[in-house]
Design an enzyme around this catalytic site. Structure first.
Site, PDB file in Angstrom:
ATOM      1  CE1 TYR A 143     -18.747  -9.147   8.556  1.00 25.62           C
ATOM      2  CE2 TYR A 143     -17.462  -7.543   7.116  1.00 25.62           C
ATOM      3  CZ  TYR A 143     -17.684  -8.211   8.439  1.00 25.62           C
ATOM      4  OH  TYR A 143     -16.953  -7.845   9.383  1.00 25.62           O
ATOM      5  CG  ASP A 238     -23.002  -2.604   2.919  1.00 24.43           C
ATOM      6  OD1 ASP A 238     -22.140  -1.731   2.572  1.00 24.43           O
ATOM      7  OD2 ASP A 238     -22.648  -3.548   3.787  1.00 24.43           O
ATOM      8  CE  LYS A 266     -14.075  -4.009   2.586  1.00 25.67           C
ATOM      9  NZ  LYS A 266     -15.055  -4.625   2.995  1.00 25.67           N
TER      10      LYS A 266
HETATM   11  C1  LIG Z   1     -15.844  -4.509   4.215  1.00 26.84           C
HETATM   12  C2  LIG Z   1     -17.276  -4.423   4.608  1.00 26.84           C
HETATM   13  C3  LIG Z   1     -17.888  -3.759   5.478  1.00 26.84           C
HETATM   14  C4  LIG Z   1     -17.110  -3.458   6.718  1.00 26.84           C
HETATM   15  O1  LIG Z   1     -16.251  -2.501   6.659  1.00 26.84           O
HETATM   16  P1  LIG Z   1     -15.214  -2.401   7.731  1.00 26.84           P
HETATM   17  O2  LIG Z   1     -14.314  -1.046   7.229  1.00 26.84           O
HETATM   18  O3  LIG Z   1     -14.381  -3.654   7.713  1.00 26.84           O
HETATM   19  O4  LIG Z   1     -15.747  -2.147   8.960  1.00 26.84           O
HETATM   20  C5  LIG Z   1     -19.430  -3.684   5.509  1.00 26.84           C
HETATM   21  N1  LIG Z   1     -20.059  -4.178   4.247  1.00 26.84           N
HETATM   22  C6  LIG Z   1     -19.356  -4.544   3.224  1.00 26.84           C
HETATM   23  C7  LIG Z   1     -20.296  -5.033   1.743  1.00 26.84           C
HETATM   24  C8  LIG Z   1     -18.172  -4.781   3.205  1.00 26.84           C
HETATM   25  O5  LIG Z   1     -17.624  -5.526   2.412  1.00 26.84           O
END
Ligand SMILES: *Cc1c(COP(=O)(O)O)cnc(C)c1O
Length: 429
Positions: A143, A238, A266
């Site tokens: 994701y 990511d 995060k």
């Molecule tokens: C949470 C997450 C996102 C998206 O971040 P948001 O702040 O919810 O837009 C993207 N990549 C990873 C790996 C994530 O865990």
């Protein structure tokens, strides 16, 4: 009292789709109802009726210091007195940028945005702008936020042109995303042989943790990196979850990688909506105002959010990494204790964990590298487990595919209390 919660639920459903601002909060995956929380501290969530829950979801990752860490709150209060947003540069954003660059390998420059989604979206634009190529490669079961090009899952066979997993994503967009199974070196190689010259970037989570915890081998991570290097494609790591979660150097340090672009979110926001992307200076200089890749944000680098993020990273980087050593040890012991409870009760379940990320899996096979390896039966068992624990005042992540996060605020007292509750619950699962 009961009416109050139901009232708010009903009001919410009248004004917001599903009564929530983000789908997983509806608790559909565990046959539940949305929680309405009014207050939180340390590991405790307090709902509108005063019902308390010990939290193992931790806002899906940001709260590595627990809820409402007083040091973070103090820094935020101090900043608030000096203003909420300036629409200019500020000292605090420079300080957070310096801190991230100092601690995390492979980023010379950083650009702040307001979410992980934005960070990924911008990283992809940068990769395309820099390479002048069209395809982005992602993996099944990872994701990367909800940007159109990332809401794509695989068809069958070798990197079929992506099919969107959401309505509203035009095929012209999803067809530019190629999807591969995780951990499949042969398909990765074949894909590069076929499309390599047109691949702008490959993106993968530092450790895929949004569809269970699908820890990839170091070999596979390095294969991605070397194919990217050979074909001049950008390697985007990511680290929105893994950044400052699995150590100060994230997955970049864990696997000893050198990605071209890293995305954050995060934890670096300390509980505020923040994202960032960073990379080599020559690459980052393609971003406006220096270069041709446009990307902007009214509230980007917001000083209140920056102060929360900076204080969080200062605390995490204090004491020579001791914060992580303690947190990881505590998490490991907790995972082992959970495993023992399941074993003692002859339940086919266990914990897949890395650092303070834990995934509870209700099936015998737990060497899982792909999301489809989690069976329906395992998903159903998690639902029951979740429901029963919620009644006992323990809030686990609201989907069998979501991981639990531990924080420095999870004391051994709290963890032992939780283990007792779990022992009670599993006897009649
Ligand atoms: C949470 C997450 C996102 C998206 O971040 P948001 O702040 O919810 O837009 C993207 N990549 C990873 C790996 C994530 O865990």
């Amino acid at each position: 009292m009961v009416e109050r919660l139901n009232d708010i639920k009903q009001r919410a459903r009248k004004v917001m789709p599903g009564g929530v601002s983000s789908p997983v909060r509806a608790l559909n995956s565990v046959d539940g109802d949305p929680l309405f929380i009014e207050k939180s501290y340390e590991t405790t969530l307090v709902d509108v009726e005063g019902q308390q829950y010990i939290d193992y979801c931790m806002s899906f990752g940001p709260l590595i210091l627990g809820h409402s860490d007083q040091r973070v709150i103090k820094a935020v209060e101090k900043q608030i007195k000096n203003g909420l947003t300036y629409g200019t540069s500020s000292r605090i954003e420079v300080e957070l940028a310096e801190k991230i660059i100092e601690l995390h390998p492979s980023t010379d420059w950083i650009r702040f945005v307001n979410s992980g989604t934005e960070a990924v979206m911008s990283a992809i634009r940068l990769a395309r702008g820099y390479t002048n190529r069209r395809y982005i490669v992602k993996f099944e079961g990872t994701y990367h936020g909800h940007a159109d090009s990332m809401l794509v899952k695989a068809g069958s066979g070798l990197a079929t042109i992506g099919l969107s997993s959401s309505a509203g994503v035009p095929s012209s967009v999803s067809s530019e995303t190629l999807v591969l199974p995780l951990g499949d070196s042969d398909k990765l190689k074949a894909l590069f042989e076929k499309f390599g010259e047109d691949i702008a970037a490959v993106i993968i989570e530092g450790v895929p943790a949004n569809n269970g915890l699908l820890v990839q081998s170091s070999t596979f991570m390095h294969e991605i990196q070397s194919h990217c290097k050979e074909y001049g494609s950008m390697f985007i790591l990511d680290e929105v979850i893994t950044g400052f979660r699995i150590g100060l150097a994230g997955a970049t340090g864990y696997y000893n990688l050198y990605p071209d672009i890293v995305t954050f979110g995060k934890i670096i926001g300390g509980g505020f909506p923040v994202g960032a992307y960073g990379g080599r200076a020559d690459l980052m200089s393609y971003i406006a105002p220096l270069g041709p890749v446009y990307q902007a944000g009214t509230l980007s680098g917001n000083p209140v959010a920056m102060s929360a993020g900076l204080t969080t990273l200062e605390i995490l980087s204090d004491q020579n990494g001791n914060v992580y050593r303690e947190l990881d040890k505590k998490s490991e012991d907790y995972a082992k204790a959970l495993d023992s409870i399941f074993a003692d009760n002859s339940i086919q379940a266990g914990v897949v964990s890395l650092a303070s990320i834990l995934w509870i899996v209700f099936q015998e096979n737990r060497t899982i590298f792909k999301p489809e390896q989690l069976g329906i039966d395992a998903q159903d068992k998690y639902k029951v487990f979740h429901k029963k624990l919620l009644k006992q005042g323990v809030y686990l992540p609201p989907s069998p595919f979501e991981v639990s996060f531990l924080s420095t605020a999870h004391s051994s007292k709290i963890l032992n209390w939780t283990l007792d509750k779990i022992s009670e619950v599993v006897t009649n699962l």
